[in-house]
Motif scaffolding. Structure first.
Motif, PDB file in Angstrom:
ATOM      1  N   ILE A 254       0.907  -1.143   0.260  1.00 25.06           N
ATOM      2  CA  ILE A 254      -0.086  -0.088   0.029  1.00 25.06           C
ATOM      3  C   ILE A 254       0.962   1.408  -0.103  1.00 25.06           C
ATOM      4  N   ASP A 255       2.071   1.208   0.493  1.00 24.45           N
ATOM      5  CA  ASP A 255       2.900   2.233   0.796  1.00 24.45           C
ATOM      6  C   ASP A 255       3.538   2.775  -0.554  1.00 24.45           C
ATOM      7  N   ALA A 256       3.650   1.623  -1.252  1.00 22.12           N
ATOM      8  CA  ALA A 256       4.399   1.803  -2.654  1.00 22.12           C
ATOM      9  C   ALA A 256       3.193   2.208  -3.620  1.00 22.12           C
ATOM     10  N   GLU A 257       2.120   2.303  -3.520  1.00 26.14           N
ATOM     11  CA  GLU A 257       1.103   2.674  -4.355  1.00 26.14           C
ATOM     12  C   GLU A 257       0.632   4.182  -4.166  1.00 26.14           C
ATOM     13  N   VAL A 258       1.033   5.061  -5.239  1.00 29.65           N
ATOM     14  CA  VAL A 258       1.123   6.542  -4.941  1.00 29.65           C
ATOM     15  C   VAL A 258      -0.532   6.861  -4.738  1.00 29.65           C
ATOM     16  N   GLU A 259      -1.385   6.363  -5.238  1.00 29.93           N
ATOM     17  CA  GLU A 259      -2.594   6.966  -5.364  1.00 29.93           C
ATOM     18  C   GLU A 259      -3.404   6.451  -4.113  1.00 29.93           C
ATOM     19  N   LEU A 260      -2.896   5.590  -3.264  1.00 28.05           N
ATOM     20  CA  LEU A 260      -3.523   5.055  -2.040  1.00 28.05           C
ATOM     21  C   LEU A 260      -2.988   6.200  -0.847  1.00 28.05           C
ATOM     22  N   ARG A 261      -4.260   6.680  -0.182  1.00 28.76           N
ATOM     23  CA  ARG A 261      -3.800   7.863   0.742  1.00 28.76           C
ATOM     24  C   ARG A 261      -3.785   7.409   2.034  1.00 28.76           C
ATOM     25  N   CYS A 262      -5.034   6.245   2.408  1.00 26.12           N
ATOM     26  CA  CYS A 262      -5.126   6.009   3.672  1.00 26.12           C
ATOM     27  C   CYS A 262      -5.804   4.479   3.732  1.00 26.12           C
ATOM     28  N   THR A 263      -5.759   4.005   4.837  1.00 23.92           N
ATOM     29  CA  THR A 263      -6.181   2.414   4.857  1.00 23.92           C
ATOM     30  C   THR A 263      -7.144   2.020   5.894  1.00 23.92           C
ATOM     31  N   VAL A 264      -8.006   1.357   5.435  1.00 30.61           N
ATOM     32  CA  VAL A 264      -9.142   0.833   6.466  1.00 30.61           C
ATOM     33  C   VAL A 264      -8.574  -0.749   6.878  1.00 30.61           C
ATOM     34  N   LEU A 265      -8.431  -1.040   7.957  1.00 26.77           N
ATOM     35  CA  LEU A 265      -8.030  -2.331   8.634  1.00 26.77           C
ATOM     36  C   LEU A 265      -9.316  -2.899   9.204  1.00 26.77           C
TER      37      LEU A 265
ATOM     38  N   ALA B 141     -11.771   7.292   6.574  1.00 25.90           N
ATOM     39  CA  ALA B 141     -10.639   7.001   5.604  1.00 25.90           C
ATOM     40  C   ALA B 141     -10.811   8.062   4.609  1.00 25.90           C
ATOM     41  N   ARG B 142     -11.978   8.053   3.711  1.00 26.28           N
ATOM     42  CA  ARG B 142     -12.115   8.943   2.837  1.00 26.28           C
ATOM     43  C   ARG B 142     -11.871  10.337   3.034  1.00 26.28           C
ATOM     44  N   GLU B 143     -12.413  10.871   4.271  1.00 26.05           N
ATOM     45  CA  GLU B 143     -12.158  12.073   4.655  1.00 26.05           C
ATOM     46  C   GLU B 143     -10.523  12.489   4.747  1.00 26.05           C
TER      47      GLU B 143
END
Length: 258
Positions: free
Chosen positions: A45-56, A194-196
């Motif tokens: 996830i850290d390597a994907e530029v477009e991903l900014r937050c994670t839900v676990l 997470a979207r916020e």
């Protein structure tokens, strides 16, 4: 990025949010392999530029009921705490914000996993417990550092020394929980938060979070070394054997202090 990491961790994308789902029935017990897969997912996830937050989030009744104490040690139970904690430290090294959606039990290592996240959205059925002393054991997963940092020394000590289960509503004013919502609204509420977060500038998010967390990963690494040492000698005691047995039998332990 792959969408499956090992047998029990999968990742989906929702716009700029990564949704990580734990699915290790029936109680999502932790093992070294499972923790490694989870850490690999966060690295991806850290390597994907477009991903900014994670839900676990987790499937089933419980978020994570900790380590399986009846598992054979060579199957990744508590006989491998140092390798387990190596993977736990990797989780604390994740760069992007994490929102945990917690239902049912978050116990022991499961509590550690919930506390690792930046925010916890919980259902009323959620129960948070550091039940280590009930097992004749020492807290682990870096919790002796992370839990006081989150809820204060006195409340953390209360959780550690009583092993009581803290309900979501009780944990809300403590800062242990950030929001309590009905179970059917749990995942939407976590995703909404997470979207916020993910609406904002990604470099600024990572930079600000890094400043706020400081040297947390290094501090957890140092603390897990201490925790593992204490767990090592306690595991050889009669009280530990009785603690594991009594918890599995759902009765108070008959401890003797040796």
């Amino acid at each position: 990025m792959q969408d499956q990491f090992g047998d029990h961790v999968r990742v989906a994308k929702d716009g700029n949010v990564a949704v990580v789902t734990i699915d290790r029935p029936p109680h999502n017990h932790v093992t070294v392999d499972f923790m490694r897969d989870l850490a690999d997912a966060f690295d991806a996830i850290d390597a994907e530029v477009e991903l900014r937050c994670t839900v676990l989030q987790a499937e089933g009744k419980n978020f994570c009921a900790g380590a399986d104490l009846v598992a054979r040690e060579d199957a990744g139970g508590l006989g491998a705490v140092n390798p387990l904690y190596d993977q736990a430290v990797r989780l604390f090294s994740a760069q992007k914000p994490i929102v945990a959606a917690v239902q049912g039990a978050a116990v022991g290592a499961g509590l550690g996993l919930a506390v690792m996240a930046d925010f916890r959205v919980a259902s009323p059925e959620a129960r948070f417990a550091a039940n280590f002393v009930k097992l004749g054991f020492h807290p682990g997963f870096g919790l002796t550092h992370t839990l006081p940092r989150l809820i204060g020394h006195s409340r953390a000590q209360l959780m550690f020394l009583t092993a009581r289960r803290v309900k979501a509503e009780e944990g809300l004013p403590w800062g242990l929980v950030d929001e309590v919502v009905p179970l059917e609204e749990l995942r939407p509420a976590a995703l909404r938060l997470a979207r916020e977060i993910a609406e904002n500038a990604p470099l600024a998010l990572v930079s600000t979070r890094k400043t706020l967390r400081g040297d947390l990963a290094a501090a957890v690494r140092a603390q897990t070394d201490i925790e593992a040492k204490e767990q090592g000698w306690l595991r050889a005691t009669e009280d530990y054997k009785e603690g594991v047995k009594s918890v599995s039998e759902r009765r108070p332990g008959n401890f003797v202090g040796r």
